[in-house]
Design a protein around this motif. Structure first.
Motif, PDB file in Angstrom:
ATOM      1  N   UNK A  93      55.210 -29.376   3.133  1.00 48.50           N
ATOM      2  CA  UNK A  93      55.276 -30.517   4.048  1.00 48.50           C
ATOM      3  C   UNK A  93      53.936 -30.640   4.760  1.00 48.50           C
ATOM      4  N   UNK A  94      53.421 -31.856   4.843  1.00 47.27           N
ATOM      5  CA  UNK A  94      52.138 -32.124   5.483  1.00 47.27           C
ATOM      6  C   UNK A  94      52.382 -32.966   6.730  1.00 47.27           C
ATOM      7  N   UNK A  95      51.960 -32.474   7.902  1.00 43.46           N
ATOM      8  CA  UNK A  95      52.248 -33.199   9.144  1.00 43.46           C
ATOM      9  C   UNK A  95      51.442 -34.485   9.270  1.00 43.46           C
ATOM     10  N   UNK A  96      51.935 -35.385  10.083  1.00 41.24           N
ATOM     11  CA  UNK A  96      51.234 -36.597  10.454  1.00 41.24           C
ATOM     12  C   UNK A  96      50.971 -36.522  11.951  1.00 41.24           C
ATOM     13  N   UNK A  97      49.688 -36.458  12.326  1.00 45.85           N
ATOM     14  CA  UNK A  97      49.306 -36.274  13.725  1.00 45.85           C
ATOM     15  C   UNK A  97      48.654 -37.546  14.251  1.00 45.85           C
ATOM     16  N   UNK A  98      49.301 -38.193  15.198  1.00 43.20           N
ATOM     17  CA  UNK A  98      48.748 -39.432  15.732  1.00 43.20           C
ATOM     18  C   UNK A  98      48.587 -40.506  14.684  1.00 43.20           C
TER      19      UNK A  98
END
Length: 345
Positions: A42-47
């Motif tokens: 899983x790859x986060x989405x930041x802002x």
């Protein structure tokens, strides 16, 4: 919401599909992350910015980008400068002096985009290590990636493992990037992989320059070394980006600052070097035989199909081929034009 529980739709940036940087499989969009159903990452989405780092292989870790500030990187701390008054004025002035343009005029990223736009309408462009680069207009398909958050960055990604499928771009741009990667050959191979047949690359890379960005400054390239880096491309044009005058400025600053580490010396020495920089860079075009002592090189080429350019060919043509280079790109040959209605994928 956990990534595996979210609605499964293909993740994309500006219409370009996103693939897992670890195994190259398509990424699916979840509510707060992107995920790969094949490897389970899983790859986060930041802002609003996806962080697509191959955590096991990159010099950067996904954890670096989590939290309130995230990773801004050594080159982008300028935006957080809290200085005021005279100190703030001097820091801005010092940046202007240090970034003074060379008197050498050579094609830039905008010229590369115009060239490719003459071959194909609505080209798809990837800017690797975009930083503060602004390219194209509002309607252009320009995807900007970097390893640090900055205005205009669409995704955090490492050039060693580009999170895109094969053949989706018409132009890849890498300005002052390849010195900052651990494996430049692998990064250029990745650039070639994501280019469509007939796609182009534009790169500017240092040669005789001091270290910048500390531990994240790995490599330098001679003119022939730079050309060899792009041996999977046919050269359209190439040349010198910074000349001997610029190198003199780098050397002057290095010599002055090496005398002492004490502030009473380094501050005035740094001021002298900064004031001399614009003057010395004006000498660049008046010292035309500078390829062997250039501050940097640029290359613009078209993806080569079949075998790469051999080392024998590069060595044999050294004196004839490596020089200052043209100030502008040539007019695209008619035979290079592709059907504007055809897709890149």
């Amino acid at each position: 919401m956990d990534g595996t529980q979210s609605p499964r739709r293909q993740a994309a940036l500006r219409g370009i599909p996103l693939h897992c940087p670890a195994d190259g499989r398509p990424l699916l969009q979840a509510e707060t992350s992107l995920f790969c159903t094949h490897c389970g990452t899983a790859y986060p989405v930041c802002g609003g910015v996806p962080v697509l780092i191959h955590d096991a292989q990159s010099a950067f870790a996904i954890a670096d980008y989590l939290g309130r500030g995230g990773y801004e990187g050594a080159a982008y701390g300028r935006a957080a400068d809290a200085a005021s008054g005279l100190r703030r004025w001097w820091r801005r002035r010092a940046r202007e002096l240090g970034d003074a343009r060379s008197s050498i005029r050579h094609p830039g990223a905008d010229d590369a985009l115009r060239y490719v736009s003459a071959l194909r309408s609505a080209p798809r462009v990837l800017v690797v290590g975009s930083g503060g680069l602004r390219l194209g207009g509002e309607g252009d398909c320009v995807v900007q990636i970097d390893v640090a958050f900055a205005p205009g960055v669409d995704a955090i990604a490492d050039g060693h493992d580009l999170p895109f499928p094969d053949g989706v771009f018409d132009l890849v741009i890498a300005v002052a990037v390849l010195e900052h990667v651990a494996d430049p050959q692998r990064c250029v191979a990745e650039m070639r992989r994501v280019l469509a047949p007939g796609g182009h690359v534009h790169a500017v890379t240092p040669f005789l320059q001091p270290v910048h960005m500390g531990a994240y400054d790995f490599t330098r390239f001679t003119p022939i070394g730079h050309r060899r880096l792009f041996r999977g491309f046919d050269e359209v044009a190439a040349g010198v980006a910074l000349g001997t005058g610029s190198v003199m400025g780098f050397v002057l600053r290095g010599v002055l600052l090496s005398v002492s580490s004490r502030p009473w010396w380094r501050v005035p020495a740094g001021v002298v070097a900064l004031l001399a920089t614009p003057l010395l860079r004006r000498l660049d075009r008046w010292l035309p035989h500078a390829a062997d002592s250039a501050g940097g090189c640029w290359f613009f080429g078209r993806r080569r199909e079949g075998a790469a350019v051999t080392d024998r060919v590069l060595v044999q043509g050294y004196r004839e081929r490596f020089g200052m280079g043209p100030a502008t790109l040539p007019v695209p040959p008619r035979g290079d034009a592709r059907d504007a209605a055809s897709g890149s994928i």
